[in-house]
Design an enzyme around this catalytic site. Structure first.
Site, PDB file in Angstrom:
ATOM      1  N   TYR A  31       5.011   0.806  26.893  1.00  0.00           N
ATOM      2  CA  TYR A  31       6.161   0.084  26.347  1.00  0.00           C
ATOM      3  C   TYR A  31       7.469   0.592  26.977  1.00  0.00           C
ATOM      4  CZ  TYR A  31       3.029  -1.153  22.378  1.00  0.00           C
ATOM      5  OH  TYR A  31       1.997  -1.598  21.579  1.00  0.00           O
ATOM      6  N   THR A  59       4.971  11.427   7.235  1.00  0.00           N
ATOM      7  CA  THR A  59       5.142  11.384   8.690  1.00  0.00           C
ATOM      8  C   THR A  59       6.548  11.824   9.108  1.00  0.00           C
ATOM      9  OG1 THR A  59       5.285   9.829  10.542  1.00  0.00           O
ATOM     10  CG2 THR A  59       5.667   8.903   8.385  1.00  0.00           C
ATOM     11  N   ASP A  60       6.667  12.240  10.356  1.00  0.00           N
ATOM     12  CA  ASP A  60       7.994  12.583  10.888  1.00  0.00           C
ATOM     13  C   ASP A  60       8.859  11.337  11.093  1.00  0.00           C
ATOM     14  OD1 ASP A  60       6.617  11.525  13.075  1.00  0.00           O
ATOM     15  OD2 ASP A  60       6.993  13.218  14.418  1.00  0.00           O
ATOM     16  N   GLU A  61       8.217  10.149  11.108  1.00  0.00           N
ATOM     17  CA  GLU A  61       8.976   8.930  11.422  1.00  0.00           C
ATOM     18  C   GLU A  61      10.015   8.595  10.362  1.00  0.00           C
ATOM     19  OE1 GLU A  61       6.846   5.658  13.040  1.00  0.00           O
ATOM     20  OE2 GLU A  61       5.414   6.946  14.066  1.00  0.00           O
ATOM     21  N   GLY A  88      12.869  -1.913  17.933  1.00  0.00           N
ATOM     22  CA  GLY A  88      13.245  -0.748  17.104  1.00  0.00           C
ATOM     23  C   GLY A  88      12.528   0.533  17.514  1.00  0.00           C
ATOM     24  N   TYR A 141       7.118   0.282   8.839  1.00  0.00           N
ATOM     25  CA  TYR A 141       6.164   1.361   8.516  1.00  0.00           C
ATOM     26  C   TYR A 141       6.910   2.591   7.993  1.00  0.00           C
ATOM     27  CZ  TYR A 141       3.369   5.552   9.321  1.00  0.00           C
ATOM     28  OH  TYR A 141       2.765   6.784   9.166  1.00  0.00           O
ATOM     29  N   THR A 184       0.832  -1.217   0.000  1.00  0.00           N
ATOM     30  CA  THR A 184       0.000   0.000   0.000  1.00  0.00           C
ATOM     31  C   THR A 184       0.862   1.261   0.000  1.00  0.00           C
ATOM     32  OG1 THR A 184      -1.960  -0.993   0.968  1.00  0.00           O
ATOM     33  CG2 THR A 184      -1.607   1.344   1.423  1.00  0.00           C
ATOM     34  N   ASP A 198       9.351  -3.690  25.600  1.00  0.00           N
ATOM     35  CA  ASP A 198       9.458  -2.574  24.650  1.00  0.00           C
ATOM     36  C   ASP A 198       9.137  -3.015  23.224  1.00  0.00           C
ATOM     37  OD1 ASP A 198       9.833   0.018  23.947  1.00  0.00           O
ATOM     38  OD2 ASP A 198      11.962   0.117  24.487  1.00  0.00           O
ATOM     39  N   ARG A 199       8.759  -2.036  22.399  1.00  0.00           N
ATOM     40  CA  ARG A 199       8.538  -2.259  20.958  1.00  0.00           C
ATOM     41  C   ARG A 199       9.905  -2.459  20.289  1.00  0.00           C
ATOM     42  NH1 ARG A 199       5.623   2.675  17.888  1.00  0.00           N
ATOM     43  NH2 ARG A 199       3.726   1.512  18.328  1.00  0.00           N
ATOM     44  N   LYS A 255       7.003   4.447   4.252  1.00  0.00           N
ATOM     45  CA  LYS A 255       6.613   5.855   4.067  1.00  0.00           C
ATOM     46  C   LYS A 255       7.775   6.624   3.437  1.00  0.00           C
ATOM     47  CE  LYS A 255       3.279   7.731   5.139  1.00  0.00           C
ATOM     48  NZ  LYS A 255       1.986   7.920   4.396  1.00  0.00           N
TER      49      LYS A 255
HETATM   50  P1  NAD Z   1      -5.523   5.125   9.315  1.00  0.00           P
HETATM   51  O1  NAD Z   1      -4.847   3.795   9.414  1.00  0.00           O
HETATM   52  O2  NAD Z   1      -6.465   5.537  10.373  1.00  0.00           O
HETATM   53  O3  NAD Z   1      -6.322   5.189   7.929  1.00  0.00           O
HETATM   54  C1  NAD Z   1      -5.799   4.714   6.725  1.00  0.00           C
HETATM   55  C2  NAD Z   1      -6.939   4.648   5.691  1.00  0.00           C
HETATM   56  O4  NAD Z   1      -6.365   4.197   4.457  1.00  0.00           O
HETATM   57  C3  NAD Z   1      -8.034   3.651   6.064  1.00  0.00           C
HETATM   58  O5  NAD Z   1      -9.298   4.217   5.790  1.00  0.00           O
HETATM   59  C4  NAD Z   1      -7.778   2.474   5.140  1.00  0.00           C
HETATM   60  O6  NAD Z   1      -8.951   1.746   4.809  1.00  0.00           O
HETATM   61  C5  NAD Z   1      -7.180   3.166   3.923  1.00  0.00           C
HETATM   62  N1  NAD Z   1      -6.338   2.278   3.114  1.00  0.00           N
HETATM   63  C6  NAD Z   1      -5.366   1.429   3.564  1.00  0.00           C
HETATM   64  N2  NAD Z   1      -4.825   0.776   2.517  1.00  0.00           N
HETATM   65  C7  NAD Z   1      -5.438   1.241   1.404  1.00  0.00           C
HETATM   66  C8  NAD Z   1      -5.299   0.975   0.018  1.00  0.00           C
HETATM   67  N3  NAD Z   1      -4.419   0.066  -0.429  1.00  0.00           N
HETATM   68  N4  NAD Z   1      -6.067   1.635  -0.854  1.00  0.00           N
HETATM   69  C9  NAD Z   1      -6.984   2.554  -0.416  1.00  0.00           C
HETATM   70  N5  NAD Z   1      -7.172   2.832   0.874  1.00  0.00           N
HETATM   71  C10 NAD Z   1      -6.404   2.198   1.775  1.00  0.00           C
HETATM   72  O7  NAD Z   1      -4.360   6.167   9.128  1.00  0.00           O
HETATM   73  P2  NAD Z   1      -4.259   7.687   9.621  1.00  0.00           P
HETATM   74  O8  NAD Z   1      -3.727   7.705  10.989  1.00  0.00           O
HETATM   75  O9  NAD Z   1      -5.530   8.382   9.291  1.00  0.00           O
HETATM   76  O10 NAD Z   1      -3.096   8.214   8.671  1.00  0.00           O
HETATM   77  C11 NAD Z   1      -3.397   8.792   7.394  1.00  0.00           C
HETATM   78  C12 NAD Z   1      -2.090   9.187   6.722  1.00  0.00           C
HETATM   79  O11 NAD Z   1      -1.398  10.116   7.515  1.00  0.00           O
HETATM   80  C13 NAD Z   1      -1.125   8.011   6.527  1.00  0.00           C
HETATM   81  O12 NAD Z   1      -0.507   8.173   5.271  1.00  0.00           O
HETATM   82  C14 NAD Z   1      -0.124   8.157   7.650  1.00  0.00           C
HETATM   83  O13 NAD Z   1       1.133   7.636   7.291  1.00  0.00           O
HETATM   84  C15 NAD Z   1      -0.083   9.667   7.782  1.00  0.00           C
HETATM   85  N6  NAD Z   1       0.279  10.174   9.120  1.00  0.00           N
HETATM   86  C16 NAD Z   1      -0.396   9.747  10.227  1.00  0.00           C
HETATM   87  C17 NAD Z   1      -0.087  10.276  11.467  1.00  0.00           C
HETATM   88  C18 NAD Z   1      -0.802   9.840  12.720  1.00  0.00           C
HETATM   89  O14 NAD Z   1      -0.400  10.224  13.817  1.00  0.00           O
HETATM   90  N7  NAD Z   1      -1.878   9.069  12.624  1.00  0.00           N
HETATM   91  C19 NAD Z   1       0.925  11.239  11.581  1.00  0.00           C
HETATM   92  C20 NAD Z   1       1.604  11.653  10.431  1.00  0.00           C
HETATM   93  C21 NAD Z   1       1.246  11.124   9.201  1.00  0.00           C
HETATM   94  O1  TDX Z   2      -0.007   0.288  23.806  1.00  0.00           O
HETATM   95  C1  TDX Z   2       0.859   1.124  23.523  1.00  0.00           C
HETATM   96  N1  TDX Z   2       1.785   1.465  24.464  1.00  0.00           N
HETATM   97  C2  TDX Z   2       2.796   2.343  24.229  1.00  0.00           C
HETATM   98  O2  TDX Z   2       3.616   2.619  25.122  1.00  0.00           O
HETATM   99  C3  TDX Z   2       0.961   1.738  22.222  1.00  0.00           C
HETATM  100  C4  TDX Z   2      -0.029   1.390  21.142  1.00  0.00           C
HETATM  101  C5  TDX Z   2       1.975   2.632  22.002  1.00  0.00           C
HETATM  102  N2  TDX Z   2       2.875   2.925  22.960  1.00  0.00           N
HETATM  103  C6  TDX Z   2       3.946   3.898  22.692  1.00  0.00           C
HETATM  104  C7  TDX Z   2       4.751   3.656  21.436  1.00  0.00           C
HETATM  105  C8  TDX Z   2       5.098   5.059  20.994  1.00  0.00           C
HETATM  106  O3  TDX Z   2       6.258   5.503  21.683  1.00  0.00           O
HETATM  107  O4  TDX Z   2       3.283   5.147  22.493  1.00  0.00           O
HETATM  108  C9  TDX Z   2       3.911   5.905  21.446  1.00  0.00           C
HETATM  109  C10 TDX Z   2       2.908   6.179  20.357  1.00  0.00           C
HETATM  110  O5  TDX Z   2       2.616   4.948  19.730  1.00  0.00           O
HETATM  111  P1  TDX Z   2       1.605   4.821  18.497  1.00  0.00           P
HETATM  112  O6  TDX Z   2       0.279   5.388  18.889  1.00  0.00           O
HETATM  113  O7  TDX Z   2       1.654   3.420  17.988  1.00  0.00           O
HETATM  114  O8  TDX Z   2       2.236   5.871  17.462  1.00  0.00           O
HETATM  115  P2  TDX Z   2       3.676   5.982  16.775  1.00  0.00           P
HETATM  116  O9  TDX Z   2       4.360   4.676  16.732  1.00  0.00           O
HETATM  117  O10 TDX Z   2       4.397   7.122  17.441  1.00  0.00           O
HETATM  118  O11 TDX Z   2       3.224   6.382  15.276  1.00  0.00           O
HETATM  119  C11 TDX Z   2       2.149   7.331  15.057  1.00  0.00           C
HETATM  120  O12 TDX Z   2       2.643   8.609  14.748  1.00  0.00           O
HETATM  121  C12 TDX Z   2       3.231   8.816  13.496  1.00  0.00           C
HETATM  122  C13 TDX Z   2       1.212   6.857  13.962  1.00  0.00           C
HETATM  123  O13 TDX Z   2       0.741   5.546  14.256  1.00  0.00           O
HETATM  124  C14 TDX Z   2       1.867   6.887  12.611  1.00  0.00           C
HETATM  125  O14 TDX Z   2       0.941   6.524  11.588  1.00  0.00           O
HETATM  126  C15 TDX Z   2       2.369   8.280  12.359  1.00  0.00           C
HETATM  127  O15 TDX Z   2       3.082   8.321  11.157  1.00  0.00           O
END
Ligand code: NAD
Ligand code: TDX
Length: 362
Positions: free
Chosen positions: A217, A135-137, A302, A160, A101, A299-300, A164
């Site tokens: 974690y 993303t910042d990641e 990486g 992930y 994806t 911990d997670r 990206k």
């Molecule tokens: P999310 O996982 O909540 O939503 C992803 C959406 O994409 C879902 O609706 C899913 O059905 C759809 N999708 C997945 N694979 C697909 C495919 N092959 N074709 C069409 N649709 C597909 O994600 P989110 O948290 O809303 O993140 C949205 C975007 O923002 C992502 O690109 C993510 O990398 C980026 N982003 C997220 C965060 C964050 O903190 N959540 C931060 C920075 C950037």
């Molecule tokens: O159960 C948990 N316990 C915990 O300690 C979970 C789910 C996470 N964590 C920690 C891991 C991270 O340090 O919390 C922090 C945030 O974790 P996530 O919510 O999984 O986010 P992160 O890995 O930081 O990534 C998110 O931000 C950047 C989004 O999922 C990404 O899509 C985005 O790009």
């Protein structure tokens, strides 16, 4: 009247963005293109779809024929690419879907955009934009000091973030090689309504309400830079409508918190909204405080230690700034999850039980 394609519009940020468009760009024509994976739900968009304010197309960004049809049918002026596999823990368990994806899907969208753009002329061609939501990641992990700027070298650490990063490189190359008018944004951690409960903030809220352990974690001192999702949507709209083609913009809230601080804030907010002594899930265990549920777990793999964003470029060039503080954003988020328990049940049903994901199996 602009025609706007929002890929991944049934997910967390995409849904919030569709509602942002309804109030900030009321005359646009919105097309949501989404595969509806576990993370996407069409019912998120009910209010927009029922009012005829958006069209929903189920489809996969990694399918060349579906993507080509999307461009031919709707002839978009703007494409926002939100679609992605987005959860780091899932990328550790099964990276393949992330490659398909995030990398291949972005490639198919760019390739179809290139053909579509080549067939345009005049003002329509000059106005076409492709915005890639990243993303910042991609920048990797920081030590105790400093921030990611737009020129920080990429150093992704999870499958992930690696996928990206791969997508970001393709987006850049389509501008450099073909001149495609792309804009890219790299944003920090978002929070707010409609976030799937696998992510830290909604997972902690729901576990706390149900009296389940709050799995922190490692030592809980990893730092993320939190941004309320509506502020991200505002940055995306500004980047699309005022950003310079070929440029990337970092977006962040200047809100660095350790995970333990975030969990502590959530517990205090919950205590105010629904005291633990009145919540049978806690009182029957003799617990009077949500904080008693905190449990340190393995911990997670990486696990990036710290992210922090220098957002001075988008602030300076596009006049963007976040409108929500962490306190107001978290209060609104906690209230939303308390008021939307049905949504929480519905998105998880038969799908996900908030089990630990992303541990390496020997
Ligand atoms: P999310 O996982 O909540 O939503 C992803 C959406 O994409 C879902 O609706 C899913 O059905 C759809 N999708 C997945 N694979 C697909 C495919 N092959 N074709 C069409 N649709 C597909 O994600 P989110 O948290 O809303 O993140 C949205 C975007 O923002 C992502 O690109 C993510 O990398 C980026 N982003 C997220 C965060 C964050 O903190 N959540 C931060 C920075 C950037
Ligand atoms: O159960 C948990 N316990 C915990 O300690 C979970 C789910 C996470 N964590 C920690 C891991 C991270 O340090 O919390 C922090 C945030 O974790 P996530 O919510 O999984 O986010 P992160 O890995 O930081 O990534 C998110 O931000 C950047 C989004 O999922 C990404 O899509 C985005 O790009």
């Amino acid at each position: 009247m602009k025609t706007i394609v929002v890929t991944g519009g049934a997910g967390f940020i995409g849904t919030n963005f569709v509602y942002y468009l309804l109030s900030h760009a009321p005359s646009c024509h919105i097309i949501v293109f989404d595969k509806l994976t576990y993370a996407g739900n069409k019912f998120n968009l009910q209010k927009a779809l029922r009012r005829g304010r958006a069209v929903f197309v189920k489809g996969d960004i990694a399918s060349p024929s579906q993507v080509r049809r999307l461009y031919l049918r709707f002839k978009p002026d703007y494409v926002f690419n939100f679609a992605a596999e987005s959860h780091v823990d899932r990328s550790i368990e099964g990276p393949e879907a992330f490659v398909r994806t995030n990398v291949e899907g972005t490639f198919q969208l760019l390739e179809a955009a290139r053909l579509h753009w080549a067939g345009l002329s005049g003002r329509t061609r000059a106005g076409f934009r492709f915005l890639h939501v990243s993303t910042d990641e991609v920048y990797g992990s920081l030590g105790p000091h400093g921030c990611f700027s737009e020129t920080t070298p990429y150093a992704p650490n999870s499958p992930y973030s690696a996928t990206k990063a791969g997508a970001d490189h393709l987006v850049r190359a389509y501008h450099e090689t073909y001149g495609l008018p792309v804009v890219m944004t790299n944003c920090s951690n978002n929070y707010g309504p409609y976030q799937f409960p696998e992510k830290l903030i909604p997972l902690m809220i729901l576990n706390a309400l149900e009296g389940k352990p709050l799995p922190v974690y490692g030592d809980g001192k990893n730092v993320r830079d939190w941004l309320y999702v509506e502020d991200h949507c505002d940055a995306l709209w500004k980047a699309m409508t005022q950003g310079r083609p070929g440029e990337k913009y970092n977006v962040g809230g200047n809100n660095e918190k350790t995970n333990l601080e975030v969990v502590g804030t959530l517990c205090r907010q919950l205590q105010r909204a629904y005291p633990a002594k009145d919540n049978p899930a806690l009182s029957k265990k003799g617990l009077r405080d949500y904080g008693n549920l905190v449990a340190f777990v393995k911990d997670r793999p990486g696990h990036d230690r710290r992210y922090a964003i220098d957002a001075s470029k988008i602030r300076r060039e596009l006049g963007w700034k976040p409108r929500h503080s962490f306190d107001t954003g978290i209060a609104a988020t906690v209230k939303w999850y308390l008021d939307n328990r049905d949504w929480c049940r519905r998105v998880q049903e038969g799908n996900y039980g908030r089990q630990r994901l992303g541990l390496l199996k020997k």
